[in-house]
Design a protein around this motif. Structure first.
Motif, PDB file in Angstrom:
ATOM      1  N   ALA A 123      26.443  46.119  53.700  1.00  0.00           N
ATOM      2  CA  ALA A 123      25.347  45.771  54.598  1.00  0.00           C
ATOM      3  C   ALA A 123      24.296  45.029  53.793  1.00  0.00           C
ATOM      4  O   ALA A 123      23.897  45.477  52.705  1.00  0.00           O
ATOM      5  N   PHE A 124      23.874  43.878  54.298  1.00  0.00           N
ATOM      6  CA  PHE A 124      22.808  43.083  53.699  1.00  0.00           C
ATOM      7  C   PHE A 124      21.627  43.110  54.662  1.00  0.00           C
ATOM      8  O   PHE A 124      21.571  42.313  55.599  1.00  0.00           O
ATOM      9  N   GLY A 125      20.708  44.045  54.455  1.00  0.00           N
ATOM     10  CA  GLY A 125      19.667  44.254  55.450  1.00  0.00           C
ATOM     11  C   GLY A 125      20.296  44.797  56.714  1.00  0.00           C
ATOM     12  O   GLY A 125      20.938  45.857  56.703  1.00  0.00           O
ATOM     13  N   PHE A 126      20.165  44.052  57.793  1.00  0.00           N
ATOM     14  CA  PHE A 126      20.781  44.462  59.062  1.00  0.00           C
ATOM     15  C   PHE A 126      22.113  43.752  59.306  1.00  0.00           C
ATOM     16  O   PHE A 126      22.697  43.886  60.387  1.00  0.00           O
ATOM     17  N   THR A 127      22.597  43.007  58.318  1.00  0.00           N
ATOM     18  CA  THR A 127      23.819  42.224  58.496  1.00  0.00           C
ATOM     19  C   THR A 127      25.004  42.951  57.878  1.00  0.00           C
ATOM     20  O   THR A 127      25.040  43.160  56.664  1.00  0.00           O
ATOM     21  N   PRO A 128      25.992  43.334  58.677  1.00  0.00           N
ATOM     22  CA  PRO A 128      27.152  44.046  58.121  1.00  0.00           C
ATOM     23  C   PRO A 128      28.250  43.081  57.678  1.00  0.00           C
ATOM     24  O   PRO A 128      28.406  41.989  58.226  1.00  0.00           O
ATOM     25  N   TYR A 129      28.984  43.505  56.664  1.00  0.00           N
ATOM     26  CA  TYR A 129      30.198  42.809  56.255  1.00  0.00           C
ATOM     27  C   TYR A 129      31.203  43.870  55.810  1.00  0.00           C
ATOM     28  O   TYR A 129      30.961  44.621  54.864  1.00  0.00           O
ATOM     29  N   ASP A 130      32.329  43.937  56.494  1.00  0.00           N
ATOM     30  CA  ASP A 130      33.372  44.909  56.189  1.00  0.00           C
ATOM     31  C   ASP A 130      34.678  44.167  55.929  1.00  0.00           C
ATOM     32  O   ASP A 130      34.982  43.171  56.591  1.00  0.00           O
ATOM     33  N   GLY A 131      35.422  44.666  54.962  1.00  0.00           N
ATOM     34  CA  GLY A 131      36.689  44.022  54.637  1.00  0.00           C
ATOM     35  C   GLY A 131      37.767  45.035  54.309  1.00  0.00           C
ATOM     36  O   GLY A 131      37.492  46.107  53.758  1.00  0.00           O
ATOM     37  N   ARG A 132      39.007  44.677  54.663  1.00  0.00           N
ATOM     38  CA  ARG A 132      40.164  45.503  54.314  1.00  0.00           C
ATOM     39  C   ARG A 132      41.297  44.584  53.911  1.00  0.00           C
ATOM     40  O   ARG A 132      41.574  43.582  54.568  1.00  0.00           O
ATOM     41  N   GLN A 133      41.937  44.934  52.799  1.00  0.00           N
ATOM     42  CA  GLN A 133      43.064  44.151  52.296  1.00  0.00           C
ATOM     43  C   GLN A 133      44.219  45.086  51.992  1.00  0.00           C
ATOM     44  O   GLN A 133      44.042  46.113  51.332  1.00  0.00           O
ATOM     45  N   GLN A 134      45.398  44.729  52.463  1.00  0.00           N
ATOM     46  CA  GLN A 134      46.627  45.438  52.124  1.00  0.00           C
ATOM     47  C   GLN A 134      47.596  44.426  51.528  1.00  0.00           C
ATOM     48  O   GLN A 134      47.859  43.384  52.124  1.00  0.00           O
ATOM     49  N   THR A 135      48.085  44.739  50.350  1.00  0.00           N
ATOM     50  CA  THR A 135      48.913  43.789  49.614  1.00  0.00           C
ATOM     51  C   THR A 135      50.175  44.462  49.111  1.00  0.00           C
ATOM     52  O   THR A 135      50.146  45.597  48.622  1.00  0.00           O
ATOM     53  N   LEU A 136      51.285  43.744  49.235  1.00  0.00           N
ATOM     54  CA  LEU A 136      52.555  44.149  48.646  1.00  0.00           C
ATOM     55  C   LEU A 136      53.034  43.002  47.771  1.00  0.00           C
ATOM     56  O   LEU A 136      53.068  41.850  48.202  1.00  0.00           O
ATOM     57  N   TYR A 137      53.384  43.316  46.535  1.00  0.00           N
ATOM     58  CA  TYR A 137      53.793  42.275  45.583  1.00  0.00           C
ATOM     59  C   TYR A 137      55.057  42.710  44.867  1.00  0.00           C
ATOM     60  O   TYR A 137      55.209  43.878  44.490  1.00  0.00           O
ATOM     61  N   GLY A 138      55.971  41.777  44.689  1.00  0.00           N
ATOM     62  CA  GLY A 138      57.176  42.040  43.918  1.00  0.00           C
ATOM     63  C   GLY A 138      57.565  40.814  43.115  1.00  0.00           C
ATOM     64  O   GLY A 138      57.409  39.678  43.579  1.00  0.00           O
ATOM     65  N   ASN A 139      58.034  41.025  41.901  1.00  0.00           N
ATOM     66  CA  ASN A 139      58.487  39.919  41.065  1.00  0.00           C
ATOM     67  C   ASN A 139      59.748  40.355  40.334  1.00  0.00           C
ATOM     68  O   ASN A 139      59.761  41.401  39.686  1.00  0.00           O
ATOM     69  N   LEU A 140      60.805  39.555  40.482  1.00  0.00           N
ATOM     70  CA  LEU A 140      62.088  39.877  39.880  1.00  0.00           C
ATOM     71  C   LEU A 140      62.544  38.689  39.049  1.00  0.00           C
ATOM     72  O   LEU A 140      62.489  37.555  39.516  1.00  0.00           O
ATOM     73  N   ILE A 141      62.979  38.965  37.831  1.00  0.00           N
ATOM     74  CA  ILE A 141      63.296  37.888  36.898  1.00  0.00           C
ATOM     75  C   ILE A 141      64.573  38.220  36.142  1.00  0.00           C
ATOM     76  O   ILE A 141      64.757  39.361  35.722  1.00  0.00           O
ATOM     77  N   TYR A 142      65.382  37.225  35.970  1.00  0.00           N
ATOM     78  CA  TYR A 142      66.559  37.351  35.119  1.00  0.00           C
ATOM     79  C   TYR A 142      66.413  36.361  33.977  1.00  0.00           C
ATOM     80  O   TYR A 142      66.079  35.190  34.186  1.00  0.00           O
TER      81      TYR A 142
END
Length: 752
Positions: free
Chosen positions: A379-398
């Motif tokens: 919240a910035f004074g009376f100004t709201p800011y909400d965030g949500r992040q969901q992440t899935l990561y995969g790395n496969l190497i030969y």
């Protein structure tokens, strides 16, 4: 498609596309160089390894490890280090060596003196390794405070209220640096805001900083550089590390690292952190807290299992942090009190698995998986800011070779799923990115002189279509002490406008978004020259580098209007007659010298030419210097240690040159924009120093930051009326908000 179904499909795509990771080398010799302290082995950093009778050599890295191509002339490998007896090993069929050097005279005091930081001599990418020795030169309470003696990375506060910090590399913000933790992309997305504060310094074992486009193996988001942070491992030699810290502003923190081998194959570890600041500081008397009040609790539990043919690590990390800033005291009048608040909750789970082939050590197969849930409410004074992040990561190497170790390759597949949900005021912004990709990288080595790496990726972005990312790196040893490197490559990423410009929300500006999200695209080109030599009979090195970054498309945060914040893209504002441009030129010269035994001196100069097309929201296209970027920076660092590191002294001076700031004039109209004079903030010095005393198991330290007590006097515009139309706590912040700070702490280490 529903995010949950995308998650399921992503996991399925990831499992079906395995091809994977891990490395050793074939007809190369690898190993570790150490010394024995009491009953423990301690890695030696900077030990020299060379084939007897030749000039073919290398040095050990931050973990004491090395890699050297086999010689066709001799099988005698010589290990040497100042203050230690040289050792010669006959290399036959083995590829991994463990060498322990012995002091020349055990009856005299011997100091293990490894370089605090060094350029990786093996990698074709210009990588600078920051060791634990460098991290101990300052308080280094978290990652953002780990670059005080580094010339390539600059860290500053983004505004005068939130306490958020941002880094700069090659004249560009840290958003263009792919920041990984143990090869897992970590500081990105919503974590861009405070992510540097979420990695405690005592958790870090080393930091690898690479300039320019990184390897395609690690992803497509590296545009100006790549950084990888290695954490303390479950099988670390330090069984217990306890640290406490307090400073004159009232900040208190404690850290605890534990590692425990359960069996020959299993080990477990714990990394813990807690810190707080509850002292209200208002040094400039504007009735705004110079630093936000906060509490942070941060912990990680991890385990490691390893055999000759199989290795896995997995763990869970959780973080909670709350911040409160804004006006220092309640308003006595009828007007409301301005408050900034932020609460962050983050949960992360990861695993790293590798299939090893001891009979064919050049071959490797592995898998990295990571899942993140990040939630923050602001919240910035009376100004709201909400965030949500969901992440899935995969790395496969030969990884394997073609015929011999002069020709090696890596191929693999990756998958990235980002699901964002942000709400600012009454505007809801959602975005789901699903990005499967494939990549390949070929490495050619000619003798010990030339290394050429060519790689490319194909990523199939659900929002921006197929993206092709080629990159090439080359290293050529002109002689054993002179190395030339060159690189070129493409990068792309999806920006997060609010999270990456979080500080600008501490204002009364009206925010305008121009169109839907687009991908940022850039090309980076660079070259460097590294020379090692002797100066007055002592070891010295000089590194010169130049890098240019050209943006084909970039998100612009335009603050040139005093009451508006405009987000728009270069590509949407370019016209045949007025093409929008954005580029960065970076030149750096760095001299490292050891004038006397146990003393290190660093002198560096950095020059930036960074420009952006601005004013396009008002119908104009002016190519201006990027705001808040100093053209010049000079760094001087000197460190000295007594034998056995009983006492250590460190002193750093930085000069930050003038920088452009947005021109803010009451009643400003964009029709007069082109004839408006530009303003530059003045240059300033920053002085830091620390002294530490070591005992058998303990180390205590005392230091100070900003010892010259330089402060920007009025960083907040309209501080007396924070709900008025002119309030702005970010656009004019160019220097330190707080003055001199003194700190003290201790470290307790118990090794095996």
């Amino acid at each position: 498609m529903h995010p949950h179904s995308i998650y399921k499909n992503g996991v399925a795509a990831l499992v079906l596309s395995m091809i994977t990771f891990f490395y050793t080398n074939a007809q190369t010799v690898t190993g570790t160089v150490s010394e024995r302290v009491n009953t423990q082995t301690v890695p030696l950093v900077g030990a020299t390894i060379h084939w007897a009778g030749t000039t073919v050599s290398t040095t050990s890295n931050a973990e004491g490890k090395f890699e050297l191509s086999r010689s066709t002339v001799t099988n005698q490998l010589v290990f040497s280090f100042v203050g230690f007896k040289a050792d010669t090993v006959a290399v036959t069929d083995q590829t991994a060596l463990e060498v322990i050097l012995t002091p020349q005279n055990t009856l005299q005091e011997v100091t293990v003196q490894g370089a605090s930081s060094q350029i990786d001599r093996i990698s074709p990418i210009q990588n600078e390794i920051i060791t634990t020795r460098t991290l101990a030169k300052a308080a280094c309470c978290n990652l953002s405070e780990s670059f005080e003696t580094n010339a390539s990375v600059n860290v500053s506060y983004s505004d005068a209220v939130t306490g958020a910090k941002q880094i700069q590399m090659l004249g560009l913000s840290g958003n263009y640096v792919q920041t990984n933790v143990e090869n897992i992309p970590t500081i990105r997305g919503l974590a861009s805001t405070f992510g540097l504060n979420y990695i405690p310094g005592t958790w870090i074992s080393s930091i690898d900083i690479g300039k320019g486009a990184g390897s395609v193996v690690n992803g497509y988001e590296s545009m100006s550089g790549a950084m990888n942070v290695e954490l303390q491992k479950p099988d670390a030699q330090e069984r217990v590390l306890a640290n406490a810290y307090v400073n004159s502003f009232g900040r208190v923190e404690g850290n605890l690292n534990l590692s425990k081998p359960l069996t020959e194959k299993w080990s477990v570890g714990f990394l813990g952190h807690a810190s707080t600041l509850q002292n209200r500081i208002d040094q400039n008397g504007d009735n705004f807290l110079d630093l936000p009040l906060y509490n942070q609790y941060n912990g990680m539990v991890r385990a490691k299992y390893g055999t000759e043919r199989f290795m896995t690590q997995f763990g869970v990390r959780a973080l909670y942090e709350d911040r409160t800033g804004g006006q220092a005291t309640e308003n006595r009048s009828s007007s409301p009190t301005y408050r900034f608040t932020n609460t962050t909750k983050r949960l992360e789970a990861f695993s790293k698995t590798a299939r090893l082939y001891p009979e064919k050590p050049y071959r490797g197969l592995g898998l990295i998986l990571n899942a993140v849930h990040h939630e923050q409410n602001s919240a910035f004074g009376f100004t709201p800011y909400d965030g949500r992040q969901q992440t899935l990561y995969g790395n496969l190497i030969y990884q394997s070779i073609i015929d011999n170790t002069n020709h090696s390759f890596k191929v693999g597949a990756s998958y990235l799923l980002d699901d964002y949900r942000e709400k600012y005021r009454d505007t809801l912004m959602t975005r789901t990115e699903s990005v499967p990709g494939v990549f390949g990288e070929y490495t050619y080595k000619y003798l010990d002189k030339l290394t050429l790496v060519a790689g490319a990726r194909l990523d199939f972005h659900n929002l921006f279509g197929t993206q092709f990312t080629p990159r090439v790196h080359a290293k050529y040893d002109l002689n054993p002490n002179l190395t030339l490197r060159a690189s070129a490559g493409r990068g792309f990423r999806t920006p997060n406008a609010l999270a990456e410009n979080y500080g600008y929300l501490v204002s009364s500006r009206t925010v305008y978004f121009d169109g839907k999200p687009q991908a940022e695209v850039s090309w980076n080109y660079g070259t460097s020259l590294a020379q090692e030599f002797t100066l007055f009979g002592q070891k010295a090195s000089l590194v010169l580098d130049y890098y240019r970054t050209d943006f084909q498309n970039q998100l612009i945060a335009d603050l040139e209007h005093p009451r508006e914040l405009h987000f728009y893209y270069l590509s949407s504002r370019s016209t045949p007659g007025a093409k929008a441009r954005s580029f960065s030129n970076s030149f750096q010269a760095e001299l490292n010298y050891q004038p006397i035994k146990r003393m290190e001196v660093k002198l560096a100069y950095r020059l930036f030419d960074v420009r952006q097309s601005m004013g396009m929201a008002f119908g104009e296209t002016l190519l201006l210097p990027r705001m808040m970027v100093s053209r010049d920076r000079v760094l001087f660092n000197a460190g000295y240690a007594l034998p056995y590191d009983k006492w250590k002294f460190d002193f750093t001076v930085q000069w930050n040159g003038p920088r452009r700031i947005p021109y803010l004039r009451e009643g400003y109209e964009h029709t007069s924009y082109q004839n408006m004079p530009r303003e530059n903030a003045p240059g300033f010095y920053n002085i830091n120093a620390q002294v530490s005393k070591s005992f058998r198991l303990w180390e205590i330290y005392l230091g100070g930051e900003n010892l010259g007590n330089f402060r920007q006097s009025n960083p907040i515009v309209g501080a007396n009326d924070p709900f008025g139309r002119d309030f702005d706590a970010a656009a004019r912040v160019w220097g330190p908000i707080t003055g001199r700070m003194i700190y003290a702490g201790f470290r307790y280490k118990l090794k095996i």
